[in-house]
Enzyme design. Structure first.
Site, PDB file in Angstrom:
ATOM      1  CB  ILE A 233      -0.982   0.025   1.197  1.00 30.58           C
ATOM      2  CG1 ILE A 233      -0.255  -0.109   2.532  1.00 30.58           C
ATOM      3  CG2 ILE A 233      -2.033  -1.037   1.044  1.00 30.58           C
ATOM      4  CD1 ILE A 233      -1.189  -0.061   3.744  1.00 30.58           C
ATOM      5  CG  ASP A 234       0.004   4.214  -2.727  1.00 32.30           C
ATOM      6  OD1 ASP A 234       0.748   3.463  -3.373  1.00 32.30           O
ATOM      7  OD2 ASP A 234      -1.091   4.633  -3.159  1.00 32.30           O
ATOM      8  CE  LYS A 235       6.499   9.113   3.277  1.00 28.94           C
ATOM      9  NZ  LYS A 235       6.619  10.529   2.975  1.00 28.94           N
TER      10      LYS A 235
END
Length: 303
Positions: free
Chosen positions: A136-138
């Site tokens: 999942i994105d930062k």
């Protein structure tokens, strides 16, 4: 150290990748596919597809190169571990943490923290993302499943590929909805005008997101998204595409938005079959404090 194997087939069998993974437990079908692609597996001195049907008398030669040295340093970073056993970990990743090292983010990642927590992580060919099955994105928070060995990694990746697992996200988005739920079926690929972004493009990969409106506020809505596919930035791209960009999204959202630490997107529910027992496991993690506080503020402003 590199390893070499030779298998002499006595009876007809099924697919090449299935046969090898059953004969050599250290090699998952995913790893076999990678070795076939790298031309490190020969059948009767020839490269065959992973779907090749094994025949009696076949001679299989397998060369397993040494895994690239893991230059990722373990770091004593606290982890919110929701579940752990001998083959899998479920972790609740905080907003602001990168999943694995990459250019610009060499350390302080989830992988650095996992390596400090345990040495039992499934190897990855690249070396820099041991145990990682999906990302999942930062600035997206929430649940991730981590594989502790090759077989667990293969099982979890197969579930992702065959869409048999469950991934539900919560998002605060811009605008009001005229419908209670919907499906966004639009292919996603690299943005031809900005290589840092993804976009809905004609020749992109199939991407499907299901959404349900949970609550509407003045100018914003809380929605639930369930992924059918898992393309890079999928939810963020799809919601922007239908005119409901995720609030706080610095890449796809408008400049005038809710103040926060990036996009208000949280991986809330994660379900999958246990790689060893086959039992269905399902976990829920509440959104971070800034997400919940923002919802309370929107509720108050809408009274």
């Amino acid at each position: 150290m590199p390893k070499k194997y030779e298998l002499q087939v006595e009876n007809e069998y099924g697919r090449l990748d299935k046969f090898i993974s059953e004969q050599i437990p250290d090699l998952s079908r995913t790893r076999v596919k990678e070795l076939v692609k790298e031309k490190e597996i020969l059948v009767n001195h020839k490269v065959e597809k992973v779907s090749y049907k094994i025949q009696a008398g076949d001679k299989i030669e397998i060369n397993v190169p040494a895994v690239k040295p893991l230059d990722v340093v373990p770091e004593n970073i606290p982890l919110d571990i929701v579940y752990e056993d001998e083959v899998v970990i479920v972790v609740n990743k905080p907003q602001g943490m990168v999943v694995h090292p990459a250019p610009g983010h060499p350390d302080h990642t989830l992988v650095n923290a996992l390596l400090y927590h345990t040495q039992d992580l499934a190897q990855s060919p690249e070396g820099f993302r041991p145990g990682i099955v999906h990302r999942i994105d930062k600035d997206t928070s929430g649940l991730l499943m981590i594989a502790k060995n090759a077989k667990a990694r293969e099982s979890l990746e197969d579930q992702l590929a065959h869409k048999t697992n469950k991934r539900i996200y919560w998002a605060i988005v811009h605008g009001d909805f005229g419908e209670e739920n919907g499906v966004i079926d639009a292919p996603i690929g690299r943005n031809p005008y900005d290589r840092k972004k993804m976009a809905v493009v004609e020749n992109g990969k199939k991407a499907v997101t299901h959404f349900k409106v949970l609550k509407q506020f003045k100018g914003y809505s809380l929605i639930e998204c369930q992924l059918e596919t898992g393309r890079t930035h999928q939810i963020r791209v799809h919601l922007d595409y239908i005119g409901h960009a995720v609030a706080g999204d610095p890449l796809y959202g408008p400049r005038k938005t809710l103040k926060g630490n990036g996009q208000f997107l949280h991986a809330k529910v994660l379900g999958f079959k246990h790689p060893r027992t086959g039992k269905w496991l399902e976990f829920t993690a509440e959104p971070p404090k800034i997400f919940q506080d923002t919802l309370a503020q929107l509720e108050k402003a809408s009274e």
